[in-house]
Design an enzyme around this catalytic site. Structure first.
Site, mmCIF file in Angstrom:
data_model
loop_
_atom_site.group_PDB
_atom_site.id
_atom_site.type_symbol
_atom_site.label_atom_id
_atom_site.label_comp_id
_atom_site.label_asym_id
_atom_site.label_seq_id
_atom_site.Cartn_x
_atom_site.Cartn_y
_atom_site.Cartn_z
ATOM 1 N N TYR A 87 12.575 -4.566 -7.862
ATOM 2 C CA TYR A 87 13.323 -5.706 -8.418
ATOM 3 C C TYR A 87 14.828 -5.460 -8.399
ATOM 4 C CZ TYR A 87 8.868 -7.373 -9.996
ATOM 5 O OH TYR A 87 7.577 -7.821 -10.019
ATOM 6 N N LYS A 140 1.517 4.539 -8.963
ATOM 7 C CA LYS A 140 0.880 4.630 -7.655
ATOM 8 C C LYS A 140 1.458 5.882 -6.971
ATOM 9 C CE LYS A 140 -1.690 2.538 -4.567
ATOM 10 N NZ LYS A 140 -3.042 2.970 -4.552
ATOM 11 N N ASP A 151 -4.225 0.865 -8.992
ATOM 12 C CA ASP A 151 -5.358 0.048 -8.528
ATOM 13 C C ASP A 151 -6.596 0.316 -9.374
ATOM 14 O OD1 ASP A 151 -4.432 2.299 -6.831
ATOM 15 O OD2 ASP A 151 -6.477 2.286 -6.105
ATOM 16 N N ASP A 160 4.454 -6.124 -13.899
ATOM 17 C CA ASP A 160 4.501 -7.556 -13.640
ATOM 18 C C ASP A 160 3.094 -8.071 -13.345
ATOM 19 O OD1 ASP A 160 5.373 -10.084 -13.118
ATOM 20 O OD2 ASP A 160 6.510 -9.608 -11.312
#
Ligand code: NAD
Length: 411
Positions: free
Chosen positions: A159, A225, A277, A301
């Site tokens: 972002y 991640k 995930d 988000d």
């Protein structure tokens, strides 16, 4: 409780900080932005509910002096400025504000007023509590198992806005530079940068752990991640553990430590980490095993909206953006312009954001009164159109009526 202009507010009604601690006067000035589209409808309902809860809980001991500040369409119409300097100065001075949704201006160089506010005030933690209210229609079988608070890093990650269009001079230069470092990026690619810093990661995880300790939550999970993005998301996880161990040593135990000594798990706030995930899967299959999530910007988000959908969606999901001193509480949905001025949409998101604001001010008793009355109103099936159309035998009420019923249910 009155609406005052800024010049009528004395120093005695301003929030101050001493040694990093917030001091909230009993008669406190709070700036509000009513918002665009359906904003005025939900703000009117919210203000009524917040005031009723204060009156009921504290009699005349506590009071809010509301100070209106302009942003969005209303500011543009009155001042030809989407985000006037006076609004920013007032929020900076009064520290805590609440806002309805704002229209994103099309053209004119402003990407989003919400993003602008977060950047200007360095509101680095986006906080989204996700809790189920009995009776709300949900797409999952056991929504009551979801009771989470997500701390999403709000200033970094993809972002950051550092992106270069495919085939632009900048993209070509960057691709050439990467080549000099031994990396091949396909010619004609668009490229973006994903910065994640030690400072940004640590201050976010610190806020999440402080919250868990204060609210007696059992677990803080670092969601990342890092298996793929080792030096950004992987580093987020490492910095998260580092801040936990260096600053909260007496109050926390890591999952690894509890594997060796299981007794630690019942005494301390447990810190673990999960790959993003797998987190999405586990929040569907066993959400009751999670409590506070600390996440980089993009993971947070996605996760906040996915979790909000599990407990009944947009109209009731509250949120806050918080920095070291300044905090802005806000409806998480948009302006829903097609329903503007119809007294129709659900004010739940802004009302529950007001509850978060009360918790932040240390006025939690008034917040609890609202949450209980809100829950009772839902079980009575007196709801706005968004919920009524999904429930059987529900009574359709207007935005203002929903607020009135919540107030009646405070008795
Ligand atoms: P939206 O959230 O306004 O609407 C999406 C859907 O949700 C619509 O069907 C709407 O009717 C419904 N909805 C939204 N709030 C509701 C409520 N309180 N009760 C019942 N139903 C509700 O999203 P959008 O249409 O993509 O955006 C409209 C405008 O809002 C745009 O200008 C956008 O940029 C802006 N926006 C602002 C914020 C914010 O200020 N935080 C957030 C998102 C979008």
């Amino acid at each position: 409780m009155s609406i005052e202009t800024k010049d009528k507010i004395t120093e005695a009604s301003k929030i101050t900080f001493k040694d990093g601690k917030m001091i909230v006067p009993n008669k406190v000035a709070i700036p509000f932005i009513e918002g665009d589209g359906t904003g005025p409808d939900i703000w009117k309902a919210t203000k009524k509910v917040l005031e009723a809860a204060i009156k009921k809980t504290y009699k005349n001991e506590k009071e809010i002096l509301w100070v209106e500040v302009l942003a969005g369409q209303k500011a543009f119409d009155e001042k030809k400025d989407w985000l006037p300097k006076d609004t920013l100065d007032t929020i900076r001075e009064f520290k805590v504000a609440i806002k309805g949704p704002l229209t994103t201006p099309i053209g004119g160089g402003i990407r989003s007023l919400n993003v602008a506010l977060r950047q200007i005030f360095d509101l680095y933690a986006c906080i989204r509590p996700i809790k189920y209210f009995n009776g709300i229609p949900s797409p999952v079988r056991n929504p009551e198992k979801v009771n989470l608070t997500i701390f999403r890093e709000n200033t970094e990650d993809v972002y950051s806005g550092i992106e270069f269009k495919s085939n632009s001079d900048e993209a070509k230069k960057l691709i050439d530079f990467l080549k000099s470092l031994g990396h091949t990026v396909r010619a004609g690619s668009g490229v973006g940068i994903k910065p994640m810093s030690e400072l940004g990661s640590k201050r976010l995880v610190r806020k999440a752990i402080e919250y868990a300790i204060q609210n007696k939550k059992p677990l803080v999970t670092l969601v990342h991640k890092g298996n793929i993005m080792k030096f950004t998301e992987g580093a987020f996880c490492e910095w998260g553990y580092a801040v936990a161990k260096s600053e909260f040593r007496a109050q926390i135990a890591t999952e690894e430590e509890t594997n060796i000594n299981p007794a630690l798990g019942s005494e301390k706030v447990l810190i673990n980490d999960r790959i993003a995930d797998s987190m999405f899967q586990q929040l569907l299959t066993r959400p009751d095993q999670y409590s506070v999530l600390a996440t980089p910007n993009l993971n947070g988000d996605y996760l906040s909206d996915a979790c909000a959908a599990q407990v009944g969606g947009l109209g009731i999901a509250p949120g806050a953006n918080i920095g070291d001193e300044i905090a802005i509480f806000e409806a998480t949905h948009g302006t829903a312009p097609k329903y503007a001025n119809q007294d129709k949409v659900n004010p739940g998101s802004l009302i529950l954001s007001g509850v978060m604001m009360f918790d932040h001010l240390g006025w939690s008793e008034a917040g609890k009164l609202i949450v209980d009355a809100f829950a009772k109103t839902i079980t009575q099936k007196k709801v706005t159109y968004d919920l009524e159309r999904l429930m059987t035998d529900a009574t359709l009420v207007k935005t203002s009526e929903f607020a009135d019923i919540i107030i009646q249910n405070m008795n």
